[in-house]
Scaffold this active site. Structure first.
Site, PDB file in Angstrom:
ATOM      1  N   LYS A   1       0.798  -1.228   0.000  1.00 27.97           N
ATOM      2  CA  LYS A   1       0.000   0.000   0.000  1.00 27.97           C
ATOM      3  C   LYS A   1       0.833   1.282   0.000  1.00 27.97           C
ATOM      4  O   LYS A   1       0.433   2.278  -0.563  1.00 27.97           O
ATOM      5  CB  LYS A   1      -0.917  -0.005   1.217  1.00 27.97           C
ATOM      6  CG  LYS A   1      -1.944  -1.135   1.130  1.00 27.97           C
ATOM      7  CD  LYS A   1      -3.161  -0.897   1.952  1.00 27.97           C
ATOM      8  CE  LYS A   1      -2.905  -0.963   3.425  1.00 27.97           C
ATOM      9  NZ  LYS A   1      -4.143  -0.978   4.203  1.00 27.97           N
TER      10      LYS A   1
ATOM     11  N   HIS B   1      -1.003   6.135   9.062  1.00 27.42           N
ATOM     12  CA  HIS B   1      -1.278   7.307   8.219  1.00 27.42           C
ATOM     13  C   HIS B   1      -1.882   8.459   9.008  1.00 27.42           C
ATOM     14  O   HIS B   1      -2.025   9.566   8.483  1.00 27.42           O
ATOM     15  CB  HIS B   1      -2.265   6.942   7.109  1.00 27.42           C
ATOM     16  CG  HIS B   1      -1.685   6.060   6.048  1.00 27.42           C
ATOM     17  ND1 HIS B   1      -0.892   6.540   5.032  1.00 27.42           N
ATOM     18  CD2 HIS B   1      -1.778   4.730   5.849  1.00 27.42           C
ATOM     19  CE1 HIS B   1      -0.535   5.543   4.251  1.00 27.42           C
ATOM     20  NE2 HIS B   1      -1.052   4.434   4.729  1.00 27.42           N
TER      21      HIS B   1
ATOM     22  N   GLU C   1      -1.293  -0.591   9.751  1.00 29.48           N
ATOM     23  CA  GLU C   1      -0.729   0.231   8.673  1.00 29.48           C
ATOM     24  C   GLU C   1      -1.615   1.441   8.390  1.00 29.48           C
ATOM     25  O   GLU C   1      -1.116   2.509   8.024  1.00 29.48           O
ATOM     26  CB  GLU C   1      -0.519  -0.625   7.410  1.00 29.48           C
ATOM     27  CG  GLU C   1       0.611  -1.645   7.608  1.00 29.48           C
ATOM     28  CD  GLU C   1       0.731  -2.665   6.472  1.00 29.48           C
ATOM     29  OE1 GLU C   1       0.428  -2.319   5.327  1.00 29.48           O
ATOM     30  OE2 GLU C   1       1.124  -3.807   6.755  1.00 29.48           O
TER      31      GLU C   1
HETATM   32  P1  NAD Z   1      -2.695  -9.908   9.259  1.00 28.72           P
HETATM   33  O1  NAD Z   1      -2.027  -9.172  10.357  1.00 28.72           O
HETATM   34  O2  NAD Z   1      -4.140 -10.318   9.448  1.00 28.72           O
HETATM   35  O3  NAD Z   1      -1.876 -11.227   8.902  1.00 28.72           O
HETATM   36  C1  NAD Z   1      -0.502 -11.242   8.685  1.00 28.72           C
HETATM   37  C2  NAD Z   1      -0.026 -12.700   8.594  1.00 28.72           C
HETATM   38  O4  NAD Z   1       1.384 -12.697   8.344  1.00 28.72           O
HETATM   39  C3  NAD Z   1      -0.238 -13.528   9.863  1.00 28.72           C
HETATM   40  O5  NAD Z   1      -0.647 -14.846   9.508  1.00 28.72           O
HETATM   41  C4  NAD Z   1       1.154 -13.587  10.491  1.00 28.72           C
HETATM   42  O6  NAD Z   1       1.365 -14.749  11.287  1.00 28.72           O
HETATM   43  C5  NAD Z   1       2.004 -13.627   9.235  1.00 28.72           C
HETATM   44  N1  NAD Z   1       3.391 -13.200   9.483  1.00 28.72           N
HETATM   45  C6  NAD Z   1       3.838 -12.077  10.077  1.00 28.72           C
HETATM   46  N2  NAD Z   1       5.185 -12.055  10.107  1.00 28.72           N
HETATM   47  C7  NAD Z   1       5.589 -13.203   9.497  1.00 28.72           C
HETATM   48  C8  NAD Z   1       6.850 -13.774   9.227  1.00 28.72           C
HETATM   49  N3  NAD Z   1       7.977 -13.160   9.564  1.00 28.72           N
HETATM   50  N4  NAD Z   1       6.894 -14.983   8.603  1.00 28.72           N
HETATM   51  C9  NAD Z   1       5.762 -15.628   8.234  1.00 28.72           C
HETATM   52  N5  NAD Z   1       4.528 -15.128   8.455  1.00 28.72           N
HETATM   53  C10 NAD Z   1       4.456 -13.940   9.086  1.00 28.72           C
HETATM   54  O7  NAD Z   1      -2.528  -9.043   7.914  1.00 28.72           O
HETATM   55  P2  NAD Z   1      -3.651  -8.606   6.870  1.00 28.72           P
HETATM   56  O8  NAD Z   1      -4.569  -7.617   7.532  1.00 28.72           O
HETATM   57  O9  NAD Z   1      -4.204  -9.823   6.220  1.00 28.72           O
HETATM   58  O10 NAD Z   1      -2.798  -7.752   5.793  1.00 28.72           O
HETATM   59  C11 NAD Z   1      -1.777  -8.326   5.001  1.00 28.72           C
HETATM   60  C12 NAD Z   1      -1.179  -7.266   4.090  1.00 28.72           C
HETATM   61  O11 NAD Z   1      -2.133  -6.876   3.089  1.00 28.72           O
HETATM   62  C13 NAD Z   1      -0.786  -5.967   4.798  1.00 28.72           C
HETATM   63  O12 NAD Z   1       0.527  -5.608   4.423  1.00 28.72           O
HETATM   64  C14 NAD Z   1      -1.779  -4.949   4.290  1.00 28.72           C
HETATM   65  O13 NAD Z   1      -1.259  -3.654   4.182  1.00 28.72           O
HETATM   66  C15 NAD Z   1      -2.107  -5.470   2.915  1.00 28.72           C
HETATM   67  N6  NAD Z   1      -3.406  -4.971   2.420  1.00 28.72           N
HETATM   68  C16 NAD Z   1      -3.471  -4.428   1.179  1.00 28.72           C
HETATM   69  C17 NAD Z   1      -4.660  -3.912   0.683  1.00 28.72           C
HETATM   70  C18 NAD Z   1      -4.746  -3.347  -0.703  1.00 28.72           C
HETATM   71  O14 NAD Z   1      -5.824  -3.015  -1.167  1.00 28.72           O
HETATM   72  N7  NAD Z   1      -3.650  -3.192  -1.430  1.00 28.72           N
HETATM   73  C19 NAD Z   1      -5.804  -3.945   1.483  1.00 28.72           C
HETATM   74  C20 NAD Z   1      -5.726  -4.519   2.733  1.00 28.72           C
HETATM   75  C21 NAD Z   1      -4.512  -5.025   3.197  1.00 28.72           C
END
Ligand code: NAD
Length: 330
Positions: free
Chosen positions: A123, A197, A193
Site C-alpha cells: 500500500k 497514516h 498500517e
Molecule cells: P494480518 O495481520 O491479518 O496477517 C498477517 C499474517 O502474516 C499472519 O498470519 C502472520 O502470522 C504472518 N506473518 C507475520 N510475520 C511473518 C513472518 N515473519 N513470517 C511468516 N509469516 C508472518 O494481515 P492482513 O490484515 O491480512 O494484511 C496483510 C497485508 O495486506 C498488509 O501488508 C496490508 O497492508 C495489505 N493490504 C493491502 C490492501 C490493498 O488493497 N492493497 C488492502 C488490505 C490489506
C-alpha cells in the site's frame, strides 16, 4: 486439453491470507500448495486441503497444525523458499512493517534464484518504490513480479489507468475507500498500517505499539479511522505507468473496525481533458456488498494469472497493476 493448474503459495495467513485460501478452494485453475504464518507452514506439492488449512489457522492459531502437511518453525518464509521449485506463484499477504520488510522477503526469494511469479498488495508509496528498484535483480533471476495488485493500489489503480484512455490530459485521480470489518483483530496488519497514516503516527511508531495500545487508539476514535492525503502507492504506480504526475493523485477513506457494513462506497474518480478540450470525470464505484477481502484477493489472483502468462513467455522483472490488466481466474 485440460488447462494447466497453477500451484500457489501464500505468505501470511491472517485476514487476507485466509480469505485467499478460501478463494482458491473455489478455483479450478489454481491450487493452494503452500502457506506460511509467523509460527509455521503447511506444504504439499500435490495440493493442500484449504479447509484443513483454514481450520488449523482459525481454530488453533497456526497453519502449522494442518494435519499431515503442517510444520512449526520460526522461519516459515525460509522453509517455503527452500520448497519454492514446487510453487508456480506466491501471494505476499504479510504485514509490511517496517516499510522494507516485504522488499527484503522478495530479495531473499531472488537470492535463492526463484524464477516464478510473485504478487503483492502493498500500500505505501515508499514500499512500492523499493520494489521498483528490484527490477534489474528480478529480471536477471527470471522472476515476474507484480506490485500493488490488491484493491487500492490494485483494482482501483487499474480502473484509473483504463479510464484515463478517454482523455488527452489527466488532471486528477481521486480515490476514496470505505472499509467495514467487524473486528480489527481479523486484519491486524491492515489496521496497524492504516493507523500509521494518522496525524502523529508513522510506520516505526505503529510497529512498536502493542495490541492493547492499538485497541486504546481505536476506542478513542469509536473504532473509526478517517484517512486523508495518505502516502498511498496509487500515486507512484500511476506516475510510473506514465499516466499522471503523482502529485495529482489523492487517496483517503474511512475504515470502520466495528461493523462489516462499508461506511462509504469505495470509488475512483478520474478527471481529465479530452482531445476536443472538454473536461469530464469518470467514476468507478465498487458494489457495497463486496468486502475488502474480495476486492484485494480477487485482483491478486487475476494479476497472478497475468504474471504466469508473462513468465511463460520469458517476460521478467517488476510490473505494477497499472502496467497490466488482471486475467480472470476460473
Ligand atoms: P494480518 O495481520 O491479518 O496477517 C498477517 C499474517 O502474516 C499472519 O498470519 C502472520 O502470522 C504472518 N506473518 C507475520 N510475520 C511473518 C513472518 N515473519 N513470517 C511468516 N509469516 C508472518 O494481515 P492482513 O490484515 O491480512 O494484511 C496483510 C497485508 O495486506 C498488509 O501488508 C496490508 O497492508 C495489505 N493490504 C493491502 C490492501 C490493498 O488493497 N492493497 C488492502 C488490505 C490489506
Amino acid at each position: 486439453m485440460q488447462a494447466e493448474i497453477i500451484r500457489v503459495g501464500i505468505l501470511g495467513a491472517g485476514g487476507l491470507g485466509q480469505a485467499a485460501a478460501q478463494i482458491l478452494a473455489q478455483k479450478q485453475e489454481m491450487q493452494l500448495v503452500a502457506i506460511a504464518d509467523r509460527s509455521g507452514f503447511a506444504f504439499d506439492a500435490e495440493g493442500l486441503d484449504a479447509t484443513a488449512v483454514l481450520q488449523a489457522s482459525m481454530t488453533q492459531g497456526s497453519v502449522g497444525y494442518t494435519p499431515g502437511a503442517g510444520t512449526f518453525t520460526s522461519d516459515a518464509i525460509r522453509a517455503l523458499i527452500e520448497r519454492s521449485h514446487d510453487v508456480d506463484a506466491f501471494f505476499i499477504a504479510l504485514p509490511n512493517l517496517p516499510n522494507d520488510f516485504i522488499p527484503g522477503v522478495i530479495h531473499n526469494f531472488a537470492q535463492a534464484e526463484y524464477d516464478g511469479v510473485m504478487v503483492d498488495a502493498l500500500k505505501r508509496t515508499g514500499a512500492v518504490e523499493l520494489v521498483f528498484k528490484l527490477d534489474p535483480l528480478l529480471s536477471a533471476v527470471g522472476m515476474t513480479y507484480i506490485t500493488g495488485a490488491g484493491a487500492t493500489p490494485g483494482l482501483l489503480t487499474a480502473a484509473a489507468a483504463l479510464a484515463a484512455q478517454s482523455f488527452q490530459e489527466i488532471l486528477k485521480v481521486e480515490i476514496y475507500f470505505g472499509v467495514g470489518i467487524s473486528n480489527w483483530d481479523a486484519y491486524r496488519a491492515t489496521i496497524r498500517e492504516d493507523i500509521a497514516h494518522l496525524d502523529g503516527f508513522d510506520v516505526e511508531r505503529v510497529s512498536e505499539m502493542t495490541d492493547e495500545e492499538i485497541e486504546v487508539e481505536l476506542d478513542r476514535r469509536n473504532g473509526i479511522l478517517e484517512l486523508v492525503n495518505m502516502e498511498h502507492a496509487d500515486d507512484v504506480i500511476l506516475e510510473h505507468a506514465g499516466i499522471v504526475d503523482r502529485k495529482q493523485v489523492t487517496v483517503g477513506g474511512i475504515v470502520d473496525t466495528r461493523s462489516p457494513k462499508k461506511p462509504v462506497s469505495t470509488n475512483v474518480k478520474v478527471t481529465g481533458k479530452t482531445f476536443e478540450g472538454k473536461m469530464s470525470t469518470h467514476v468507478f464505484t465498487l458494489g457495497d456488498e463486496t468486502s475488502m477481502a474480495a476486492n484485494v484477493c480477487g485482483p491478486v489472483f487475476g494479476y497472478m494469472k497475468t504474471g504466469i502468462w508473462l513468465n511463460r513467455r520469458s517476460i521478467h522483472g517488476v510490473f505494477s497493476s497499472a502496467d497490466l490488466m488482471p486475467r480472470f481466474v476460473q
